[in-house]
Design an enzyme around this catalytic site. Sequence first.
Site, mmCIF file in Angstrom:
data_model
loop_
_atom_site.group_PDB
_atom_site.id
_atom_site.type_symbol
_atom_site.label_atom_id
_atom_site.label_comp_id
_atom_site.label_asym_id
_atom_site.label_seq_id
_atom_site.Cartn_x
_atom_site.Cartn_y
_atom_site.Cartn_z
ATOM 1 N N GLY A 25 0.795 -1.218 0.000
ATOM 2 C CA GLY A 25 0.000 0.000 0.000
ATOM 3 C C GLY A 25 0.827 1.268 0.000
ATOM 4 C CG ASP A 139 1.996 -7.368 9.546
ATOM 5 O OD1 ASP A 139 0.938 -8.009 9.768
ATOM 6 O OD2 ASP A 139 2.295 -6.932 8.414
#
Length: 284
Positions: A25, A139
């Site tokens: 992104g 993450d």
Amino acid sequence: MDRLETPVPLLLGRYRPERLLARGGSSMVFRARDENLGRDVAIKLFSSGTPDDLARFRAEVGVLAGLRHHGVVSILDAGVDDSSPKDPRPFLVIELVEGDTLRAALNAGPLSTRRIGEVAFEVAETLEYVHARGVIHRDVTPTNIMVVDYGTRFSRPRARLTDFGIAIHATRPQEFAEETFGTAAYLSPEQVRNEPLTPASDIYSLGLVLLECFTRTVAFPGTPVASALSRLDHDPEAPDDVPEPWRALIRSMTHPDASRRPSAADVATAARGALRADREHEPA
């Protein structure tokens, strides 16, 4: 991935991006050539030089620059590409890891209990080091675990932890710490609630990764919102066909109360013990 269609100027006078490896992104990752040392590297190029991108860039540099461990993919250099003065783009030069992600390994077929145990030990050992330096990865997913095979007679595939792009220092403020980041299917309950995080959040995520390795099923599937919220309604299920002691370990790692989860050192110790027990029970 295709090679770049147009020539790209050298970054810092030495790094030449050659092939796009991945697109996210806020950044792209290229395979590149370090023309000074004659070796291949990876370049993480941020999509723009906005204040938010620069803040993320500085945060990631700050985290990676302080980590030196065989289980962490290392940063080699950093800079800003100002070849287009009106659109400066920060970038990181990262060690190029030759191997597949754990996600690719899972997609290729079932993993043996021993292989899963080795991944558990190696990632937990890495997290012990990372957490001891006040860093929370935030993450831990199959995509961010690389399985590297060095291809020699006495080597075996090794798991390495990548992408510290949203990692935070647990002991000091950081601009993006209060926001929810990470991959929805692997968030801890406290991440979903946007609560202050501890290293136990990474342990929960690793527990979900290990559960998926055994079951080949994502524990919390669905859209990002549905996946994130579902763990607030129920705990992940470790079915009976997950062998002990792995089932008990995964349940403890995914306990909804962060204070009751084992530390990374505890996980590494348990994984090593389970691997030794499996080895002792192998036929001679």
